[in-house]
Scaffold this motif. Structure first.
Motif, PDB file in Angstrom:
ATOM      1  N   VAL A   1       4.195  10.397   7.987  1.00  0.00           N
ATOM      2  CA  VAL A   1       4.894  10.145   6.736  1.00  0.00           C
ATOM      3  C   VAL A   1       6.151   9.343   7.039  1.00  0.00           C
ATOM      4  N   LEU A   2       6.471   8.391   6.174  1.00  0.00           N
ATOM      5  CA  LEU A   2       7.579   7.477   6.424  1.00  0.00           C
ATOM      6  C   LEU A   2       8.919   8.131   6.114  1.00  0.00           C
ATOM      7  N   ASP A   3       9.855   8.031   7.067  1.00  0.00           N
ATOM      8  CA  ASP A   3      11.244   8.394   6.827  1.00  0.00           C
ATOM      9  C   ASP A   3      11.953   7.133   6.341  1.00  0.00           C
TER      10      ASP A   3
ATOM     11  N   VAL B   1       4.925   1.527   4.121  1.00  0.00           N
ATOM     12  CA  VAL B   1       3.810   2.347   3.633  1.00  0.00           C
ATOM     13  C   VAL B   1       4.188   3.822   3.780  1.00  0.00           C
ATOM     14  N   PRO B   2       4.219   4.592   2.693  1.00  0.00           N
ATOM     15  CA  PRO B   2       4.686   5.976   2.762  1.00  0.00           C
ATOM     16  C   PRO B   2       3.861   6.886   3.673  1.00  0.00           C
ATOM     17  N   GLU B   3       2.534   6.667   3.727  1.00  0.00           N
ATOM     18  CA  GLU B   3       1.682   7.533   4.543  1.00  0.00           C
ATOM     19  C   GLU B   3       0.712   6.703   5.377  1.00  0.00           C
ATOM     20  N   TYR B   4       0.632   7.047   6.657  1.00  0.00           N
ATOM     21  CA  TYR B   4      -0.220   6.310   7.591  1.00  0.00           C
ATOM     22  C   TYR B   4      -1.064   7.318   8.366  1.00  0.00           C
ATOM     23  N   PHE B   5      -2.384   7.215   8.221  1.00  0.00           N
ATOM     24  CA  PHE B   5      -3.312   8.103   8.908  1.00  0.00           C
ATOM     25  C   PHE B   5      -4.119   7.322   9.936  1.00  0.00           C
ATOM     26  N   MET B   6      -4.432   7.987  11.041  1.00  0.00           N
ATOM     27  CA  MET B   6      -5.301   7.421  12.060  1.00  0.00           C
ATOM     28  C   MET B   6      -6.417   8.414  12.351  1.00  0.00           C
TER      29      MET B   6
ATOM     30  N   PRO C   1       0.807  -1.225   0.000  1.00  0.00           N
ATOM     31  CA  PRO C   1       0.000   0.000   0.000  1.00  0.00           C
ATOM     32  C   PRO C   1       0.840   1.276   0.000  1.00  0.00           C
ATOM     33  N   ASP C   2       0.315   2.286  -0.679  1.00  0.00           N
ATOM     34  CA  ASP C   2       0.930   3.615  -0.667  1.00  0.00           C
ATOM     35  C   ASP C   2       0.353   4.467   0.451  1.00  0.00           C
TER      36      ASP C   2
ATOM     37  N   GLN D   1       1.061  11.359  -1.623  1.00  0.00           N
ATOM     38  CA  GLN D   1       0.954  10.175  -2.472  1.00  0.00           C
ATOM     39  C   GLN D   1      -0.235  10.263  -3.421  1.00  0.00           C
ATOM     40  N   LEU D   2      -1.360  10.745  -2.928  1.00  0.00           N
ATOM     41  CA  LEU D   2      -2.585  10.768  -3.725  1.00  0.00           C
ATOM     42  C   LEU D   2      -2.876  12.126  -4.345  1.00  0.00           C
ATOM     43  N   GLY D   3      -2.188  13.171  -3.867  1.00  0.00           N
ATOM     44  CA  GLY D   3      -2.505  14.505  -4.346  1.00  0.00           C
ATOM     45  C   GLY D   3      -3.850  14.999  -3.834  1.00  0.00           C
TER      46      GLY D   3
END
Length: 241
Positions: free
Chosen positions: A149-151, A132-137, A103-104, A172-174
């Protein structure tokens, strides 16, 4: 990789989506959580309806190792998005069947019973294993949103900073994520929504239908107003020639 027998050199292929369990047996925490998951998936799917290179799903198992399958550890994200892939129906996301694609973006919907896992083991897997480059909660009960955001160097997440409106940007999605008032499947309240670059909410099918009805009604009202004005003019000055 295991082999068919000790004397055979023909490897046994790892199991695929048809062989692996795809239902983790864990129901959504509440009706609110279920609807929040659906509104995010549905609106993004509609927004990308003309594309065949993206995949949007949720509450689906993601398999990334054979050891994981043996441990029966297959609980999936509430919402996830994969870019540069093939848009088709799937039972689960099996990384070794997807050319290694992971997943992105992932969104987890927090609850009292899941928050420790979402901030602990899942966060570790998303960062260090799946990358995963971006993780939201998001907590649907408290309407609290946070993003990470992933380092790449440290394989760890850094906290995103919200804009002045409390929205978070997905590079990632714009698109953006923000909380908006709305009506979905009979429930009125504040929902986490996808927003475009101008801040417009990506609509659901229900919202598209309501907008079309409102436009048709407005067109009828404009036509009736014009007809009334024409009738009043002809009554005063006679028929138009």
């Amino acid at each position: 990789m295991p082999y068919a027998s000790e004397t055979s050199l023909v490897p046994i292929p790892p199991p695929g989506e048809d062989e692996l369990p795809h239902d983790d047996g864990e129901p959504m925490e509440s009706d609110r959580h279920r609807k929040q998951m659906l509104i995010l998936i549905e609106s993004l799917d509609l927004f990308w309806k003309g594309r065949d290179d993206v995949y949007v799903s949720g509450n689906m198992a993601i398999y990334f190792s054979e050891l994981q399958t043996m441990k029966n550890d297959f609980r999936g994200p509430d919402v996830f998005v994969v870019l540069d892939t093939v848009r088709r129906d799937r039972k689960s996301w099996v990384v070794w069947q997807e050319n290694g694609r992971t997943p992105d973006l992932v969104i987890e919907l927090l609850s009292e019973s899941t928050e420790s896992v979402d901030r602990g083991e899942k966060m570790r897997i998303y960062a260090k294993v799946l990358r995963v480059p971006e993780y939201f909660m998001f907590d649907p009960m408290k309407n609290v949103l946070e993003g990470h955001v992933l380092d790449i160097g440290s394989r760890s997440y850094e906290r995103m900073v919200a804009n002045a409106d409390g929205e978070l940007v997905s590079q990632q999605l714009g698109l953006r994520l923000g909380v908006r008032e709305g009506l979905y499947l009979g429930s009125k309240g504040e929902w986490l929504r996808w927003l475009d670059a101008e801040g417009r909410v990506l609509p659901t099918a229900e919202e598209q239908a309501r907008a079309a009805e409102e436009q048709a009604r407005a067109a009828e009202e404009r036509a009736q107003t014009l007809a009334d004005k024409l009738a009043a003019y002809e009554k005063r000055f006679g028929p138009l020639t």
